[in-house]
Scaffold this active site. Structure first.
Site, mmCIF file in Angstrom:
data_model
loop_
_atom_site.group_PDB
_atom_site.id
_atom_site.type_symbol
_atom_site.label_atom_id
_atom_site.label_comp_id
_atom_site.label_asym_id
_atom_site.label_seq_id
_atom_site.Cartn_x
_atom_site.Cartn_y
_atom_site.Cartn_z
ATOM 1 N N ASN A 58 -0.587 8.384 8.970
ATOM 2 C CA ASN A 58 0.581 8.707 9.789
ATOM 3 C C ASN A 58 1.771 9.073 8.919
ATOM 4 O OD1 ASN A 58 -0.293 8.385 12.550
ATOM 5 N ND2 ASN A 58 -0.655 6.246 12.008
ATOM 6 N N SER A 114 -6.774 -8.424 10.222
ATOM 7 C CA SER A 114 -6.968 -7.310 9.299
ATOM 8 C C SER A 114 -6.539 -7.730 7.894
ATOM 9 C CB SER A 114 -6.100 -6.142 9.770
ATOM 10 O OG SER A 114 -6.130 -5.113 8.830
ATOM 11 N N GLY A 163 2.724 -7.155 6.981
ATOM 12 C CA GLY A 163 2.270 -8.299 6.194
ATOM 13 C C GLY A 163 0.767 -8.332 6.013
ATOM 14 N N GLU A 164 0.344 -9.119 5.045
ATOM 15 C CA GLU A 164 -1.084 -9.329 4.782
ATOM 16 C C GLU A 164 -1.429 -10.725 5.319
ATOM 17 O OE1 GLU A 164 -4.109 -8.074 3.519
ATOM 18 O OE2 GLU A 164 -4.683 -10.137 3.999
ATOM 19 N N CYS A 184 -0.071 2.896 13.085
ATOM 20 C CA CYS A 184 -0.556 2.229 11.892
ATOM 21 C C CYS A 184 0.186 2.694 10.632
ATOM 22 C CB CYS A 184 -2.040 2.552 11.768
ATOM 23 S SG CYS A 184 -2.873 1.460 10.679
ATOM 24 N N SER A 206 -9.432 -3.320 5.352
ATOM 25 C CA SER A 206 -8.784 -2.031 5.097
ATOM 26 C C SER A 206 -9.330 -1.513 3.781
ATOM 27 C CB SER A 206 -7.266 -2.224 5.017
ATOM 28 O OG SER A 206 -6.798 -2.688 6.256
ATOM 29 N N LEU A 207 -10.334 -0.663 3.863
ATOM 30 C CA LEU A 207 -11.049 -0.225 2.665
ATOM 31 C C LEU A 207 -10.412 1.037 2.080
ATOM 32 C CD1 LEU A 207 -13.566 -1.152 1.059
ATOM 33 C CD2 LEU A 207 -14.845 0.607 2.277
ATOM 34 N N HIS A 208 -10.303 2.059 2.904
ATOM 35 C CA HIS A 208 -9.583 3.299 2.590
ATOM 36 C C HIS A 208 -10.188 4.166 1.493
ATOM 37 C CE1 HIS A 208 -6.799 1.458 5.203
ATOM 38 N NE2 HIS A 208 -6.124 0.777 4.315
ATOM 39 N N CYS A 263 0.860 -1.196 0.000
ATOM 40 C CA CYS A 263 0.000 0.000 0.000
ATOM 41 C C CYS A 263 0.896 1.247 0.000
ATOM 42 C CB CYS A 263 -0.902 0.002 1.232
ATOM 43 S SG CYS A 263 -1.977 -1.434 1.285
#
Ligand code: SF4
Length: 342
Positions: free
Chosen positions: A294, A190, A158-159, A337, A213-215, A115
């Site tokens: 952040n 997550s 990590g995912e 985060c 995690s849409l964002h 990301c």
């Protein structure tokens, strides 16, 4: 040599049986591993020397070597660093809050998703963490902080759902009464939105909470923040998340990083309302966590003002959605985060 924390209770019982060790001893071994803060097989002092010798001959005890800790002067958050057997660097974050303590653990070395706002995404993906390496982050954080851990977040580097098998094995140890025994409702996985794995986890019985995690409220905006490595639309991700929450009877958390001028406008908030209202049933347990982006070195994204984050949140609330602006934790030690890059 295999690590003992990579073994499930059934595999440990099988090891005992094969080595002529009474079956009930496996319960004693599990207690030493997960409850009694052992630092090695020699600490298992209510087990016969013969049993300790068999364990020592077959397994390594520690999967991770402690390599340092940084404590936040702002909120008591502690960032723990470990080195794995192959030299890989692994980070976990201890989060004290209101008398409860949680640990945010990493699930991979580097992250294959990448990301654009996330420091972890800049660390080249090297490998998946093992079940033992994930569990030991929790155990070492508990032992080193001398605090009881009552929550676990799989939200570090990590995912998690791209390390599905090891994560699902670690999850069963996290919630199993004979291992870490942490309540399912206090364990959150997550994901950046891997739909098939969300569906698989929903039917696995793991029962942990899910955070997606849409964002972004639409696919074009999401592409500015999350690379094409996650090939699902926002509508598909929200539907899968809601399906997970319905199947497990748990709350769905929607994580939404607010990046100034990118996805924090009133129009974005209105589109998010439309997207969610189009998918949600009445009174579904969904919480939207708004997280101000952040600061990450050389990032193209900036944190919005508190005022614009509040305006965004208020619009969601006015439409009956549960939304909070989450306070960053451990910002001064790069433990917040999206800051967990090495
Ligand atoms: S936000 Fe999560 S999925 Fe995205 S790069 Fe960072 S660690 Fe990977």
């Amino acid at each position: 040599m295999k690590h003992i924390y990579d073994l499930t209770p059934a595999e440990l019982a099988e090891f005992c049986e094969k080595n002529g060790i009474e079956r009930y001893r496996s319960g004693q071994i599990l207690r030493w591993m997960y409850r009694r803060k052992a630092d090695g097989f020699d600490d298992f002092n209510d087990l016969p020397q013969k049993v300790r010798g068999a364990l020592k001959g077959a397994f390594q005890f520690h999967t991770l070597k402690f390599s340092g800790a940084q404590r936040s002067a702002l909120d008591g958050t502690i960032r723990y660093s470990f080195t794995a057997g192959d030299g890989a660097s692994v980070q976990a974050v201890f989060l004290p809050q209101g008398g409860r303590n949680s640990v945010c653990i990493s699930t991979q070395v580097g992250c294959p998703v990448g990301c654009y706002f996330c420091a972890s995404g800049r660390v080249k993906f090297a490998r998946n963490l093992t079940r033992g390496e994930m569990l030991e982050q929790i155990i070492q954080a508990a032992n080193r902080s001398s605090k009881k851990i009552s929550g676990v977040l799989l939200m570090g580097m990590g995912e998690p759902l791209l390390n599905y098998d090891n994560v699902s094995s670690a999850l069963s140890a996290i919630v199993n009464e004979d291992e870490l025994g942490i309540g399912r409702r206090h364990v959150t996985v997550s994901t950046a939105g891997f739909v098939p794995q969300i569906n698989k986890l929903a039917s696995s019985g793991a029962g942990a909470r899910l955070a997606i995690s849409l964002h972004a409220p639409d696919d074009a905006t999401r592409k500015k923040l999350v690379p094409a490595a996650v090939p699902y639309t926002v509508a598909e991700i929200v539907s899968a998340g809601l399906g997970y929450a319905r199947a497990t009877g748990s709350r769905l958390t929607i994580e939404y990083i607010l990046a100034a001028g990118v996805n924090d406008t009133l129009q974005s908030a209105q589109e998010l309302v439309k997207l969610l209202q189009g998918c949600m049933k009445k009174n579904e347990d969904v919480q939207i966590n708004l997280i101000a982006c952040n600061s990450v070195e050389k990032s193209a994204f900036a944190s919005p003002s508190k005022k614009s984050a509040d305006i965004f949140r208020n619009l969601l609330s006015r439409h009956g959605l549960v939304a909070i602006v989450r306070q960053p934790r451990g910002k001064d030690i790069r433990a917040a985060c999206g800051q967990l890059g090495v």
